[in-house]
Design a protein around this motif. Structure first.
Motif, PDB file in Angstrom:
ATOM      1  N   ALA A 180       0.838  -1.200   0.000  1.00  0.00           N
ATOM      2  CA  ALA A 180       0.000   0.000   0.000  1.00  0.00           C
ATOM      3  C   ALA A 180       0.872   1.249   0.000  1.00  0.00           C
ATOM      4  CB  ALA A 180      -0.909  -0.011   1.223  1.00  0.00           C
ATOM      5  N   LYS A 181       0.339   2.321  -0.580  1.00  0.00           N
ATOM      6  CA  LYS A 181       1.087   3.572  -0.684  1.00  0.00           C
ATOM      7  C   LYS A 181       0.481   4.703   0.149  1.00  0.00           C
ATOM      8  CE  LYS A 181       4.218   2.123  -3.589  1.00  0.00           C
ATOM      9  NZ  LYS A 181       4.016   0.675  -3.340  1.00  0.00           N
ATOM     10  N   TRP A 182      -0.642   4.421   0.814  1.00  0.00           N
ATOM     11  CA  TRP A 182      -1.291   5.436   1.638  1.00  0.00           C
ATOM     12  C   TRP A 182      -1.423   4.936   3.076  1.00  0.00           C
ATOM     13  CZ3 TRP A 182      -2.249  10.299  -0.102  1.00  0.00           C
ATOM     14  CH2 TRP A 182      -2.212  10.490  -1.479  1.00  0.00           C
ATOM     15  N   VAL A 183      -1.294   5.875   4.012  1.00  0.00           N
ATOM     16  CA  VAL A 183      -1.323   5.524   5.435  1.00  0.00           C
ATOM     17  C   VAL A 183      -2.211   6.497   6.196  1.00  0.00           C
ATOM     18  CG1 VAL A 183       0.047   5.331   7.553  1.00  0.00           C
ATOM     19  CG2 VAL A 183       0.997   4.519   5.392  1.00  0.00           C
ATOM     20  N   LEU A 184      -3.097   5.927   7.021  1.00  0.00           N
ATOM     21  CA  LEU A 184      -3.881   6.732   7.963  1.00  0.00           C
ATOM     22  C   LEU A 184      -3.146   6.736   9.291  1.00  0.00           C
ATOM     23  CD1 LEU A 184      -6.494   8.208   8.911  1.00  0.00           C
ATOM     24  CD2 LEU A 184      -7.410   5.959   9.477  1.00  0.00           C
ATOM     25  N   HIS A 316       0.795  10.019   2.081  1.00  0.00           N
ATOM     26  CA  HIS A 316       1.420   9.141   1.096  1.00  0.00           C
ATOM     27  C   HIS A 316       2.808   8.754   1.610  1.00  0.00           C
ATOM     28  CE1 HIS A 316       3.037   7.685  -2.772  1.00  0.00           C
ATOM     29  NE2 HIS A 316       1.756   7.496  -3.092  1.00  0.00           N
ATOM     30  N   VAL A 317       3.214   7.526   1.340  1.00  0.00           N
ATOM     31  CA  VAL A 317       4.468   7.031   1.913  1.00  0.00           C
ATOM     32  C   VAL A 317       5.688   7.792   1.407  1.00  0.00           C
ATOM     33  CG1 VAL A 317       3.665   4.705   2.452  1.00  0.00           C
ATOM     34  CG2 VAL A 317       4.528   5.220   0.154  1.00  0.00           C
ATOM     35  N   THR A 318       5.586   8.456   0.248  1.00  0.00           N
ATOM     36  CA  THR A 318       6.726   9.241  -0.230  1.00  0.00           C
ATOM     37  C   THR A 318       6.892  10.532   0.584  1.00  0.00           C
ATOM     38  OG1 THR A 318       5.285  10.255  -1.901  1.00  0.00           O
ATOM     39  CG2 THR A 318       6.607   8.338  -2.577  1.00  0.00           C
ATOM     40  N   GLU A 319       5.814  10.999   1.221  1.00  0.00           N
ATOM     41  CA  GLU A 319       5.905  12.171   2.092  1.00  0.00           C
ATOM     42  C   GLU A 319       6.501  11.788   3.444  1.00  0.00           C
ATOM     43  OE1 GLU A 319       2.137  14.093   2.457  1.00  0.00           O
ATOM     44  OE2 GLU A 319       1.663  13.826   0.336  1.00  0.00           O
ATOM     45  N   GLY A 320       6.252  10.550   3.871  1.00  0.00           N
ATOM     46  CA  GLY A 320       6.797  10.074   5.123  1.00  0.00           C
ATOM     47  C   GLY A 320       5.926  10.428   6.318  1.00  0.00           C
ATOM     48  N   PHE A 321       6.066   9.652   7.389  1.00  0.00           N
ATOM     49  CA  PHE A 321       5.322   9.904   8.623  1.00  0.00           C
ATOM     50  C   PHE A 321       6.149   9.391   9.800  1.00  0.00           C
ATOM     51  CE2 PHE A 321       4.171   5.719   7.102  1.00  0.00           C
ATOM     52  CZ  PHE A 321       4.181   4.917   8.240  1.00  0.00           C
ATOM     53  N   ASP A 322       5.881   9.940  10.979  1.00  0.00           N
ATOM     54  CA  ASP A 322       6.578   9.532  12.197  1.00  0.00           C
ATOM     55  C   ASP A 322       5.735   8.522  12.962  1.00  0.00           C
ATOM     56  OD1 ASP A 322       8.541  11.270  11.511  1.00  0.00           O
ATOM     57  OD2 ASP A 322       8.073  12.791  13.032  1.00  0.00           O
ATOM     58  N   ASN A 327      11.012   7.778  11.609  1.00  0.00           N
ATOM     59  CA  ASN A 327      10.402   8.348  10.416  1.00  0.00           C
ATOM     60  C   ASN A 327      10.401   7.282   9.330  1.00  0.00           C
ATOM     61  OD1 ASN A 327      11.023   9.949   7.573  1.00  0.00           O
ATOM     62  ND2 ASN A 327       9.535  11.000   8.872  1.00  0.00           N
ATOM     63  N   VAL A 328       9.227   7.041   8.764  1.00  0.00           N
ATOM     64  CA  VAL A 328       9.049   6.008   7.732  1.00  0.00           C
ATOM     65  C   VAL A 328       8.754   6.712   6.417  1.00  0.00           C
ATOM     66  CG1 VAL A 328       7.784   3.935   7.062  1.00  0.00           C
ATOM     67  CG2 VAL A 328       8.123   4.452   9.496  1.00  0.00           C
ATOM     68  N   ARG A 329       9.543   6.385   5.387  1.00  0.00           N
ATOM     69  CA  ARG A 329       9.380   7.093   4.112  1.00  0.00           C
ATOM     70  C   ARG A 329       9.873   6.230   2.950  1.00  0.00           C
ATOM     71  NH1 ARG A 329       9.549  12.675   3.033  1.00  0.00           N
ATOM     72  NH2 ARG A 329      10.034  13.011   5.229  1.00  0.00           N
ATOM     73  N   HIS A 330       9.155   6.296   1.826  1.00  0.00           N
ATOM     74  CA  HIS A 330       9.618   5.675   0.585  1.00  0.00           C
ATOM     75  C   HIS A 330      10.552   6.640  -0.115  1.00  0.00           C
ATOM     76  CE1 HIS A 330       8.378   1.726  -0.689  1.00  0.00           C
ATOM     77  NE2 HIS A 330       7.214   1.872  -0.079  1.00  0.00           N
ATOM     78  N   LEU A 331      11.779   6.193  -0.379  1.00  0.00           N
ATOM     79  CA  LEU A 331      12.765   7.030  -1.050  1.00  0.00           C
ATOM     80  C   LEU A 331      13.570   6.164  -2.005  1.00  0.00           C
ATOM     81  CD1 LEU A 331      13.939   9.934  -1.112  1.00  0.00           C
ATOM     82  CD2 LEU A 331      15.616   9.168   0.578  1.00  0.00           C
ATOM     83  N   ARG A 333      12.582   4.103  -4.308  1.00  0.00           N
ATOM     84  CA  ARG A 333      11.991   2.759  -4.386  1.00  0.00           C
ATOM     85  C   ARG A 333      12.363   1.865  -3.187  1.00  0.00           C
ATOM     86  NH1 ARG A 333      12.871   1.097 -10.768  1.00  0.00           N
ATOM     87  NH2 ARG A 333      11.796   2.913 -11.674  1.00  0.00           N
ATOM     88  N   MET A 334      12.720   2.491  -2.083  1.00  0.00           N
ATOM     89  CA  MET A 334      13.073   1.716  -0.897  1.00  0.00           C
ATOM     90  C   MET A 334      12.424   2.356   0.326  1.00  0.00           C
ATOM     91  SD  MET A 334      16.834   0.516   0.441  1.00  0.00           S
ATOM     92  CE  MET A 334      17.404   2.164   0.824  1.00  0.00           C
ATOM     93  N   LEU A 335      11.986   1.526   1.264  1.00  0.00           N
ATOM     94  CA  LEU A 335      11.384   2.036   2.493  1.00  0.00           C
ATOM     95  C   LEU A 335      12.490   2.348   3.490  1.00  0.00           C
ATOM     96  CD1 LEU A 335       8.551   2.542   3.768  1.00  0.00           C
ATOM     97  CD2 LEU A 335       8.867   0.367   4.966  1.00  0.00           C
ATOM     98  N   ILE A 336      12.543   3.603   3.912  1.00  0.00           N
ATOM     99  CA  ILE A 336      13.556   4.058   4.860  1.00  0.00           C
ATOM    100  C   ILE A 336      12.915   4.215   6.233  1.00  0.00           C
ATOM    101  CG2 ILE A 336      15.254   5.839   5.402  1.00  0.00           C
ATOM    102  CD1 ILE A 336      15.865   4.370   2.825  1.00  0.00           C
ATOM    103  N   THR A 337      13.498   3.580   7.239  1.00  0.00           N
ATOM    104  CA  THR A 337      13.040   3.757   8.620  1.00  0.00           C
ATOM    105  C   THR A 337      14.232   4.219   9.445  1.00  0.00           C
ATOM    106  OG1 THR A 337      13.436   1.387   8.995  1.00  0.00           O
ATOM    107  CG2 THR A 337      11.178   2.063   8.528  1.00  0.00           C
ATOM    108  N   GLN A 338      14.206   5.469   9.868  1.00  0.00           N
ATOM    109  CA  GLN A 338      15.321   6.051  10.596  1.00  0.00           C
ATOM    110  C   GLN A 338      14.777   6.916  11.737  1.00  0.00           C
ATOM    111  OE1 GLN A 338      17.408   8.355   7.659  1.00  0.00           O
ATOM    112  NE2 GLN A 338      15.681   9.695   7.243  1.00  0.00           N
ATOM    113  N   PRO A 339      15.624   7.260  12.724  1.00  0.00           N
ATOM    114  CA  PRO A 339      15.152   8.099  13.827  1.00  0.00           C
ATOM    115  C   PRO A 339      14.552   9.398  13.311  1.00  0.00           C
ATOM    116  CG  PRO A 339      17.318   7.200  14.327  1.00  0.00           C
ATOM    117  CD  PRO A 339      17.036   6.835  12.903  1.00  0.00           C
ATOM    118  N   SER A 340      13.400   9.776  13.852  1.00  0.00           N
ATOM    119  CA  SER A 340      12.740  10.995  13.405  1.00  0.00           C
ATOM    120  C   SER A 340      13.490  12.228  13.909  1.00  0.00           C
ATOM    121  CB  SER A 340      11.294  11.034  13.915  1.00  0.00           C
ATOM    122  OG  SER A 340      11.269  11.151  15.322  1.00  0.00           O
ATOM    123  N   LYS A 341      13.332  13.340  13.199  1.00  0.00           N
ATOM    124  CA  LYS A 341      14.002  14.587  13.585  1.00  0.00           C
ATOM    125  C   LYS A 341      13.563  15.036  14.977  1.00  0.00           C
ATOM    126  CE  LYS A 341      14.654  16.338   8.862  1.00  0.00           C
ATOM    127  NZ  LYS A 341      14.341  17.429   7.907  1.00  0.00           N
TER     128      LYS A 341
END
Length: 555
Positions: A180-184, A316-322, A327-331, A333-341
């Motif tokens: 999926a590409k959208w997150v609530l 949208h996953v390309t915008e990212g969410f905490d 922070n989870v984000r598509h960048l 073509r890969m899902l990046i999970t890194q410490p949020s700002k």
């Protein structure tokens, strides 16, 4: 059931003091009853569940374990409104004897406030020690039910589950090409403060009278008594379990949106929840806004809860969410999970605050204060993509330490300050060290992938005993990394305390015990050492005074 009742009676008549308690017997009695409760709950035999719960809450074994839990946790020295704590064995035993349901009436909570990340304050209700022990007692009977009926992908405040499991599940539902590409992003407004008391009393499988007394106990603030009409107090031992029970069932409700399995798969709706924070994935923004969100609002409304308008949004996953500090984000073509700002900023601010408070402290004291903060933050994030963030934070920490060192010696040169506070160890320069104490460097914590727990794993189901034993061994192997002696002892003892036969974990803590005392020329060799729980270690030394039974416990 009669045989189990006789076991409890034998134990209660044999124990005359706190140090007489046979923890092996106590854990066995409670574990057998909890297993039976979980089995009955799985089969839907709710009358049997309630009968077993009553038997468990009346047993001396459960009462002893409840008192042990509240006198060993971090809040054991924090009193309630009666200003009492149980610090001595006599006080603990008296609490076991007096713990029961007859004429029980809880006292109001002591209200305190702790700061939140956004600057607000979070209210906490501190129960008295007796009320905490009663909650711990009934939690022993409620947890098997809660674990059996819980949502498979709920990870908050549950045994053997953690935030690392939650973020790994996020990677599973969002990390594939066809995901999926959208997150609530869901956030419940004042979850703990607004849960309906009527809903809890009608749907939670436990003693209704006791539950209503806790919910209606009220709280005292600035000397005044305030009534409680909704919510479960944050600070109560049983509150997280009640909140989880209120939110369980949402995962099943989401499946009712679709008529067929094929339609459900195409929608790509998945729930990942940690306490009151959750995300729901979906194949389109319209699906999440027009179908999923109204269903969630209806589900919560029945429990007296509403979604926070500010924090609940579709992304949208390309915008990212905490989520949970990541922070989870598509960048690319890969899902990046890194410490949020936001999480990084809070961590660095905490480091700077600790240094400001210790402008005149010794270097070794500063290292001892900063080390658990650095180590804890690194261990929390090392399972994800944190290498770049660790390097950046190392530099910021070095800058803060350099300012701290220069402030102490305004008349000294930079070379002198560097030589005084920073060392070169094994080819690595600029390490903040004094004597044999060294402040850890974040970059020294290599990435350690986390193995997610099985969705349907239940710690109260005997079928999963071997599975959880293997997971504990893996976890303790990582916890004791770098401490060869402790690691070897844990493996030699099969992870068990020889006094109570229960697992030694990071949560229970441990004590390194000398079989032959140091005062009697006992050595530090492995053959003279054994790992014990802190309470078991204290019990052993008390029993030593009564004869050879205690002294020969490990021979």
């Amino acid at each position: 059931m009669d045989a189990m009742q006789s076991d409890c009676d034998v134990a209660s008549t044999a124990w005359q003091s706190w140090h007489d308690v046979s923890w092996v017997k106590a854990f066995q009695v409670v574990a057998r009853l909890q297993t039976r409760i979980a089995k009955a709950a799985k089969a839907g035999e709710w009358r049997k569940v309630r009968a077993l719960q009553r038997l468990l809450t009346k047993s001396s074994s459960a009462k002893a374990l409840a008192v042990r839990k509240v006198t060993e946790n971090q809040g054991r020295k924090t009193p309630g409104v009666d200003k009492q704590t149980w610090g001595t064995p006599d006080e603990k035993w008296k609490a076991v004897v007096n713990l029961g349901n007859k004429k029980y009436r809880p006292l109001p909570l002591r209200r305190i406030y702790i700061p939140k990340a956004n600057g607000d304050k979070r209210p906490l209700g501190i129960p008295t020690m007796r009320d905490r022990a009663m909650q711990a007692l009934h939690l022993l009977a409620l947890e098997p039910v809660a674990e059996t009926t819980a949502d498979p992908h709920s990870y908050g405040f549950r045994r053997e589950r953690s935030t690392a499991d939650a973020i790994e599940q996020v990677r599973i539902v969002l990390g594939r090409k066809a995901s999926a590409k959208w997150v609530l992003e869901g956030d419940i407004k004042g979850c703990f403060d607004n849960i309906s008391h009527d809903w809890l009393a009608a749907n939670v499988c436990m003693d209704k009278g006791i539950l209503r007394k806790w919910l209606k106990a009220g709280f005292i603030e600035t000397g005044r008594l305030f009534p409680t009409h909704a919510g479960t107090p944050q600070g109560g031992i049983i509150s997280p379990a009640l909140a989880n029970l209120a939110l369980d069932g949402l995962q099943h409700e989401l499946t009712t949106l679709f008529r067929t399995v094929r339609e459900e798969r195409a929608a790509k709706v998945n729930l990942v929840r940690y306490a009151d924070d959750f995300i729901i994935t979906g194949s389109s923004k319209e699906l999440l806004e027009e179908k999923v969100k109204p269903l969630v609002e209806k589900f919560l409304a029945a429990r007296g809860l509403i979604l926070s308008e500010k924090k609940t949004k579709v992304t949208h996953v390309t915008e990212g969410f905490d989520f949970l500090g990541w922070n989870v984000r598509h960048l690319n073509r890969m899902l990046i999970t890194q410490p949020s700002k936001k999480n990084v900023k809070a961590f660095l601010e905490k480091i700077r605050d600790l240094l400001r408070e210790r402008k005149a402290a010794r270097q070794i004291d500063v290292i001892e204060k900063l080390t658990p903060v650095v180590r804890g933050w690194a261990n929390y994030h090392r399972s994800q993509m944190a290498t770049k963030t660790f390097a950046q934070c190392d530099h910021r920490i070095w800058e803060a330490l350099w300012r701290w060192a220069k402030r102490r010696h305004p008349n000294k040169g930079k070379r002198w300050i560097k030589k005084r506070y920073f060392k070169c160890i094994k080819g690595r320069d600029w390490l903040f060290a004094d004597q044999d104490k060294l402040l850890p460097v974040l970059m020294s914590y290599r990435k350690r992938p986390h193995t997610k727990i099985m969705a349907d794993a239940n710690p109260y189901d005997p079928a999963f005993d071997e599975y959880f034993s293997k997971r504990l061994a893996m976890r303790m192997d990582k916890t004791l990394e770098g401490r060869r002696k402790l690691r070897w002892l844990w493996w030699w003892q099969l992870g068990e305390c020889p006094v109570c036969d229960q697992k030694i974990t990071r949560e229970t803590g441990w004590h390194l015990h000398h079989i032959i005392k140091k005062s009697k020329r006992g050595s530090d060799k492995l053959t003279n050492l054994v790992l014990l729980h802190p309470n078991c270690h204290m019990q052993h030394h008390v029993l030593e005074k009564y004869g050879a039974a205690g002294a020969s416990m490990f021979k």
